[in-house]
Design a protein around this motif. Structure first.
Motif, PDB file in Angstrom:
ATOM      1  N   PRO A   1     -31.000 -31.435  43.561  1.00  0.00           N
ATOM      2  CA  PRO A   1     -30.901 -30.788  44.828  1.00  0.00           C
ATOM      3  C   PRO A   1     -31.993 -29.762  44.925  1.00  0.00           C
ATOM      4  CG  PRO A   1     -28.987 -30.077  43.659  1.00  0.00           C
ATOM      5  CD  PRO A   1     -29.583 -31.131  42.645  1.00  0.00           C
TER       6      PRO A   1
ATOM      7  N   PRO B   1     -30.584 -34.115  55.514  1.00  0.00           N
ATOM      8  CA  PRO B   1     -29.105 -33.694  54.902  1.00  0.00           C
ATOM      9  C   PRO B   1     -29.131 -32.361  54.533  1.00  0.00           C
ATOM     10  CG  PRO B   1     -30.257 -35.733  54.187  1.00  0.00           C
ATOM     11  CD  PRO B   1     -31.422 -34.942  54.714  1.00  0.00           C
ATOM     12  N   VAL B   2     -28.262 -31.497  54.941  1.00  0.00           N
ATOM     13  CA  VAL B   2     -27.913 -30.271  54.565  1.00  0.00           C
ATOM     14  C   VAL B   2     -26.307 -30.065  54.249  1.00  0.00           C
ATOM     15  CG1 VAL B   2     -27.864 -27.733  55.360  1.00  0.00           C
ATOM     16  CG2 VAL B   2     -29.639 -29.359  56.161  1.00  0.00           C
ATOM     17  N   THR B   3     -26.073 -29.480  52.991  1.00  0.00           N
ATOM     18  CA  THR B   3     -24.884 -29.094  52.614  1.00  0.00           C
ATOM     19  C   THR B   3     -24.664 -27.384  52.617  1.00  0.00           C
ATOM     20  OG1 THR B   3     -24.420 -30.945  50.987  1.00  0.00           O
ATOM     21  CG2 THR B   3     -22.962 -29.318  50.684  1.00  0.00           C
TER      22      THR B   3
ATOM     23  N   GLU C   1     -22.372 -24.206  51.871  1.00  0.00           N
ATOM     24  CA  GLU C   1     -21.451 -24.035  50.591  1.00  0.00           C
ATOM     25  C   GLU C   1     -20.646 -22.501  51.121  1.00  0.00           C
ATOM     26  OE1 GLU C   1     -23.326 -23.807  47.057  1.00  0.00           O
ATOM     27  OE2 GLU C   1     -23.845 -25.997  46.990  1.00  0.00           O
TER      28      GLU C   1
ATOM     29  N   GLY D   1     -21.777 -28.705  59.627  1.00  0.00           N
ATOM     30  CA  GLY D   1     -20.707 -29.527  58.942  1.00  0.00           C
ATOM     31  C   GLY D   1     -20.185 -30.816  59.572  1.00  0.00           C
TER      32      GLY D   1
ATOM     33  N   GLY E   1     -23.154 -33.419  58.015  1.00  0.00           N
ATOM     34  CA  GLY E   1     -23.652 -32.924  57.055  1.00  0.00           C
ATOM     35  C   GLY E   1     -25.206 -33.414  57.090  1.00  0.00           C
ATOM     36  N   LYS E   2     -25.674 -33.314  58.257  1.00  0.00           N
ATOM     37  CA  LYS E   2     -27.016 -33.696  58.529  1.00  0.00           C
ATOM     38  C   LYS E   2     -27.530 -32.673  59.800  1.00  0.00           C
ATOM     39  CE  LYS E   2     -26.276 -38.299  56.868  1.00  0.00           C
ATOM     40  NZ  LYS E   2     -26.811 -38.403  55.666  1.00  0.00           N
TER      41      LYS E   2
ATOM     42  N   GLY F   1     -26.334 -22.926  50.356  1.00  0.00           N
ATOM     43  CA  GLY F   1     -26.096 -24.490  50.222  1.00  0.00           C
ATOM     44  C   GLY F   1     -27.381 -25.156  49.531  1.00  0.00           C
ATOM     45  N   SER F   2     -27.481 -26.243  49.935  1.00  0.00           N
ATOM     46  CA  SER F   2     -28.360 -27.272  49.394  1.00  0.00           C
ATOM     47  C   SER F   2     -28.935 -28.230  50.262  1.00  0.00           C
ATOM     48  CB  SER F   2     -27.807 -27.718  48.020  1.00  0.00           C
ATOM     49  OG  SER F   2     -26.799 -28.664  48.269  1.00  0.00           O
TER      50      SER F   2
END
Length: 841
Positions: free
Chosen positions: A553, A579-581, A583, A613, A616-617, A640-641
Motif C-alpha cells: 500500500p 480506493p482510500v482507507t 485510519e 468511508g 472506501g473509494k 491512512g493508505s
C-alpha cells in the motif's frame, strides 16, 4: 329579526352545529388539525430523519400530490403556466393541477396557512353542499326541517366524506347547487345570472371529469323530468340560465383547453376503455350500508378487504355508508305524498345501485355513455348522497307531521352525529407543527445546487410529486405524464410504469444507468436509501483497473501531496476511482482532490472522511476526452493508505486508479439518503452539430445515440437540412415559465433542449417568433442563424385562448347588468336574492 331567523332555521343550524362540533372536536379542544401529512413518514427521506405513527396511510394522494400543488399556488405563480417539477415538465394548472383552481380549494389555500388547509377545504365543501342542498330541498317544498335533515345527508354522507381531500368532491359538493338552479328554472323562477355563472365556473374547474359528467347527466335527466311534471317550458328563464352557464364555462376555458390537450397526450383514456365494465360490487357488499367498517378501517391499521373487489379493494372505493338514519327515512319517503319527486329519486336509486352491483344489461348500456366509460361504475356511489338526501328529507317530512320541532331536532342530531363520527374516525388529526412536512439534509443539498437539473430517485424515495413541495425537478410523476414519455422511461426501466397504475417509480435493480436517454433528460443525481447498495455495485461492476496494481500500500500521512498523470482515451471513461482507507483523522480532516489540464484546474473537491468511508473509494468525474490530465491528491489531517499502481512518467506518485466506464459515480451520503452523480449529464440547452430523422420505434430502439452532439428529429415533416455549426450556448436566466439563452455560432446552428414541445411553448430569437421542432420524441429544438442571438423559451397556459375568457367576463357583466334593470323596484319590495327569499319563507 335574528331570533326569527334562528327559530325558522333551527333544525338546519342544529344539524350543522352538531356535525361541526363532533368532527372538529380535536381542533376546538385538543389543538389538533385535520391533516394526513404524517404519510410523508412512510417514505424516505422523511422516514430516515424522523418517525411517526402514520394514522391513515390510505390518505396518501392528498399530501403528496395535492398539498404540493397548493404550495405552488401560494408561493410560485410561475408554475401556473409550466410545472417543471414532475415528469420533466407538464402544463402548470392545465393538468391535474387544474383542480386546485376550484374555489373550494383555491380559497382555503390562499387564505389559510398550509398546516390547517385541509380543515378549511373540508369545512368549505361541507357548508357549500349543505347550503345548496338546503335551498334545493326547500325549493322541492319539503319544509325547512325536513330539508335540513336531507341536507346534512347530502353534504356529509360517507362516499363524499372519505373523498373530501380528493378533487372528485370538487364537483359533488356542487351537485345540490346545480339541482337548485335546474328546479328554479323549470318552475320559471329567476336565478341571478351571476350566481349561475359562478356555479358553472366552479363546476368547470372541478378537475375530475368523471364526477363532473355524473352531475351533468343527473341534472339533465332531472330537468327533463321536471319539464314533464310541470308541463311547461319557460323559454326566457332557460335561455338566461343556459347563457350564464355557458359564460361560466367559457371563463374557465384557459384551464379546460390545456387540460383536455394534456389528457389526450397522456393516453390514460386508452388504458381505461373497459373500466366501466370491469368493476362491480358483489351482492354481499350490501352489508356495508349498515356496517361501514365491515372490511376494516385503515385508520385503525386494519384492513381485511374482500378479494372479490379486485383493484377497488380499498376503503375509499368501497365506502357506501350514507348513515343509519338515512335508510329508514328513505323507506318512509314512499309514504310522503308531499315529495312529488320521490318516484324519480327512487328510480335513480334503483339505477345507481344496479350499476354499482353489476346488473348485466344496464351496466353495458350505462358504461357506453360519455363520461361513464372510463371510470368504474362503482364510483356512481358518489350520486348516492344526493339521492339519499332527497329521500331522507321526504321521509322526514312524513315522520315529523307530529311534534315537528322536537322530532326534527332529534333526527337531525342523530343523522349529523352519526355521519360526523364516521368521518372523524377516518381522518387523522395532527398537532400543527407535525402538519408541516419538514426539509431534510438531502433536500437542502439538492435545493442548493445550481439549476437546472433533474433527479431520478429510486423506489419510494421522495415519493413522486412531493418534489413540487421543494421545487426539485423529478423525472417521475404521479398522475401526470404523456404516453410517449412513459414509453421513453420504460426503456430505461421496464418496471417504471404499469397501465392500471398512475405512478412512475424506478427500481434500481432494473434501471439501465448507461442509457443515453438519462443524460438527454438532464438527470444530474440518482438518489437511493442509505440501506440499499444497488447503485454502488453498478459503479463497481463498471470499473476496471487503470494501471497494474502493486501489492504494497501507499501510506498516506497528514500534509502529503501526491500527483500523477492519467491518459484519457476516447473509449468510455467517465470517472477516476481512487480506493482510500482512512485510519485516523486530526482536526478538520479532508482529502483535497484536483484535476488539472494544461496547468488549469478543471475539477476540485474536498472529500470528508465520512464520505470516503461510505465506499472506501472516492470518485473524480472526467469532463474531457483525449490527451492527458494531472490528478493531484492532498491529505489534510488524514492518516491512512491508498493502493499503489504502476507509473511510466518520471516523478509521478505510484497511485493506483480505476477507470469507471459507466456514467454513475458516488457523490456523497447524507443522514437521509445517498446521492450518485450522472457524469454524462447533458445541459438543458446545448448546441448539436448533427440532426437525424427517426420514427418513434427507431428512436426507442437506438441505444448508441450521443445526445451531447446530435438530436433526433421525430417529427415526420421535418428534414435534417444543411450541415450545422458548433455553437457556444450560455443559459442567462432560468425560471419555471421562461428561460433565456445566448447562442453564438459561426454558421447556422441548432439549439437542442430537454424542454418539452407543447402548445404552451413559444420560442423567440431576438424577439421574433421562431418555429420549434420536435426532437428526441417529445422535446423542443430550434434552428439559430449565424451570429450571436438571444433565444427565449417561454410558457403561457392556454396560449391564444385567454381572450375568450376575457370576452366571457365582459359579456357576463353586461348580461347581469341588462337583466337587473327592469327589476330594480321589484327587488326593493320582494328581497335582494333567492337566498333572502328562501330565508324569509
Amino acid at each position: 329579526m335574528q331570533l326569527r331567523f334562528l327559530r325558522k332555521h333551527s333544525t338546519a343550524l342544529i344539524a350543522l352545529a352538531v356535525y361541526h362540533f363532533v368532527f372538529f372536536f380535536p381542533t376546538l379542544f385538543m389543538g389538533r388539525v385535520v391533516s394526513p401529512n404524517d404519510v410523508f413518514f412512510n417514505f424516505d427521506p422523511w422516514r430516515a430523519v424522523g418517525s411517526a405513527d402514520v394514522q391513515n396511510s390510505l390518505l396518501n394522494d392528498p399530501p403528496t400530490a395535492y398539498y404540493t400543488l397548493m404550495s405552488l399556488l401560494r408561493s410560485d405563480w410561475r408554475a401556473f403556466h409550466w410545472n417543471p417539477f414532475v415528469a420533466s415538465g407538464i402544463p402548470g394548472f392545465g393538468s391535474s393541477a387544474a383542480a386546485v383552481l376550484s374555489p373550494l380549494i383555491l380559497i382555503p389555500a390562499l387564505v389559510l396557512p398550509l398546516w390547517c388547509v385541509y380543515g378549511g377545504i373540508i369545512a368549505l365543501k361541507l357548508n357549500v353542499a349543505f347550503l345548496f342542498a338546503y335551498l334545493w330541498l326547500r325549493e322541492e317544498r319539503l319544509g325547512k326541517r325536513a330539508a335540513a335533515i336531507g341536507a346534512i345527508v347530502v353534504a356529509a354522507a360517507g362516499p363524499v366524506a372519505v373523498r373530501w381531500l380528493w378533487q372528485a368532491t370538487n364537483a359533488t359538493a356542487l351537485y345540490p347547487a346545480l339541482l337548485w338552479v335546474v328546479l328554479r328554472t323549470a318552475r320559471g323562477k329567476r336565478t341571478p345570472a351571476w350566481i349561475v355563472a359562478l356555479i358553472a365556473l366552479s363546476y368547470a374547474l372541478a378537475g375530475f371529469p368523471a364526477t363532473m359528467a355524473y352531475g351533468a347527466w343527473l341534472c339533465a335527466i332531472y330537468g327533463l323530468f321536471l319539464l314533464v311534471r310541470e308541463r311547461r317550458i319557460v323559454v326566457r328563464r332557460v335561455a338566461i340560465v343556459t347563457i350564464a352557464a355557458a359564460l361560466g364555462v367559457l371563463i374557465a376555458l384557459p384551464s379546460l383547453i390545456p387540460f383536455a390537450q394534456f389528457v389526450r397526450r397522456t393516453g390514460y383514456l386508452e388504458t381505461r376503455v373497459n373500466a366501466a365494465a370491469e368493476y362491480r360490487f358483489p351482492l354481499h357488499h350490501l352489508a356495508s350500508f349498515i356496517r361501514p367498517d365491515r372490511l376494516g378501517n385503515p385508520a385503525y391499521h386494519k384492513w381485511d378487504g374482500d378479494p372479490a373487489l379486485g383493484r377497488i379493494n380499498n376503503y375509499l372505493e368501497t365506502t357506501v355508508y350514507v348513515g343509519l338514519i338515512a335508510i329508514p327515512l328513505a323507506i318512509a319517503a314512499i309514504l310522503s305524498r308531499r315529495a312529488r319527486s320521490r318516484w324519480f329519486w327512487l328510480a335513480a336509486l334503483a339505477v345507481v345501485l344496479a350499476c354499482m352491483f353489476g346488473l348485466p344489461v344496464l351496466t353495458t348500456l350505462i358504461g357506453q355513455v360519455p363520461g361513464f366509460k372510463y371510470s368504474p361504475l362503482t364510483r356512481l356511489v358518489l350520486l348516492l348522497p344526493v339521492i339519499a338526501g332527497y329521500l331522507s328529507a321526504a321521509g322526514s317530512a312524513w315522520l315529523i307531521r307530529w311534534r315537528r320541532a322536537l322530532v326534527a331536532a332529534v333526527i337531525a342530531v342523530l343523522a349529523a352525529g352519526d355521519l360526523a363520527v364516521f368521518a372523524g374516525r377516518f381522518y387523522p388529526y395532527l398537532e400543527p407543527r407535525a402538519a408541516t412536512p419538514r426539509s431534510t439534509p438531502t433536500i437542502a443539498f439538492l435545493q442548493a445546487q445550481q439549476k437546472p437539473f433533474r433527479i431520478a430517485p429510486a423506489f419510494d424515495f421522495l415519493w413522486p410529486n412531493s418534489s413540487e413541495l421543494y421545487r426539485l425537478e423529478d423525472i417521475r410523476s404521479h398522475f401526470s405524464s404523456e404516453a410517449k414519455y412513459r414509453r421513453l422511461l420504460q426503456r430505461i426501466d421496464p418496471t417504471s410504469f404499469s397501465n392500471p397504475g398512475t405512478v412512475i417509480q424506478f427500481n434500481s435493480l432494473k434501471f439501465n444507468f448507461s442509457d443515453p436517454l438519462i443524460s438527454m433528460l438532464g438527470v444530474r443525481y440518482f438518489i437511493e436509501q442509505n440501506g440499499i447498495d444497488i447503485i454502488k455495485w453498478t459503479t463497481f461492476g463498471g470499473t476496471k483497473p487503470g494501471v497494474k496494481e502493486i501489492s504494497s500500500p501507499l501510506i498516506l500521512t497528514p500534509g502529503m501531496t501526491l500527483q500523477r498523470h492519467i491518459a484519457v482515451g476516447p473509449e468510455p471513461f467517465y470517472a477516476i476511482e481512487l480506493p482510500v482507507t482512512v485510519e485516523k483523522t486530526f482536526g478538520a480532516a479532508r482529502l483535497n482532490v484536483w484535476l488539472l489540464r494544461d496547468g488549469k484546474v478543471i475539477y476540485a473537491r474536498a472529500w470528508a472522511p465520512a464520505d470516503i468511508g461510505v465506499m472506501g473509494k472516492i470518485y473524480v468525474p472526467l469532463q474531457v476526452v483525449g490527451g492527458s490530465i494531472v490528478l493531484r491528491v492532498q491529505s489534510i489531517g488524514i492518516r491512512g493508505s491508498m493502493l499503489k499502481g504502476m507509473t511510466t512518467v518520471p516523478g509521478d506518485a505510484p497511485l493506483f486508479y480505476g477507470r469507471v466506464e459507466v456514467p454513475v459515480i458516488f457523490d456523497r451520503q447524507l443522514p437521509d439518503g445517498r446521492l450518485f452523480r450522472n457524469v454524462a449529464e447533458v445541459p438543458r440547452f446545448h448546441g448539436v452539430t448533427r440532426l437525424r430523422n427517426m420514427s418513434e420505434q427507431q428512436f426507442l430502439a437506438a441505444t448508441d445515440l450521443d445526445f451531447a452532439r446530435e438530436a433526433i428529429l421525430t417529427d415526420a415533416g421535418e428534414g435534417a437540412g444543411a450541415p450545422l455549426s458548433s455553437a457556444d450556448v450560455v443559459l442567462r436566466s432560468y425560471a419555471e415559465d421562461e428561460q433565456v439563452i445566448d447562442v453564438h455560432a459561426s454558421g447556422e446552428a441548432f439549439l437542442a433542449s430537454s424542454e418539452k414541445l407543447t402548445p404552451e411553448l413559444r420560442v423567440t430569437i431576438d424577439g421574433r417568433d421562431a418555429r420549434p421542432v420536435e426532437i428526441n420524441l417529445l422535446f423542443a429544438g430550434v434552428r439559430v442563424p449565424e451570429g450571436t442571438h438571444r433565444v427565449v423559451f417561454s410558457r403561457r397556459l392556454a396560449r391564444g385562448w385567454w381572450w375568450i375568457s376575457a370576452a366571457a367576463i365582459i359579456m357576463g357583466s353586461g348580461l347581469c347588468f341588462f337583466f337587473s334593470l327592469p327589476i330594480v323596484e321589484k327587488r326593493k319590495s320582494k328581497g335582494l336574492t333567492p337566498f333572502i327569499d328562501a330565508a324569509r319563507r
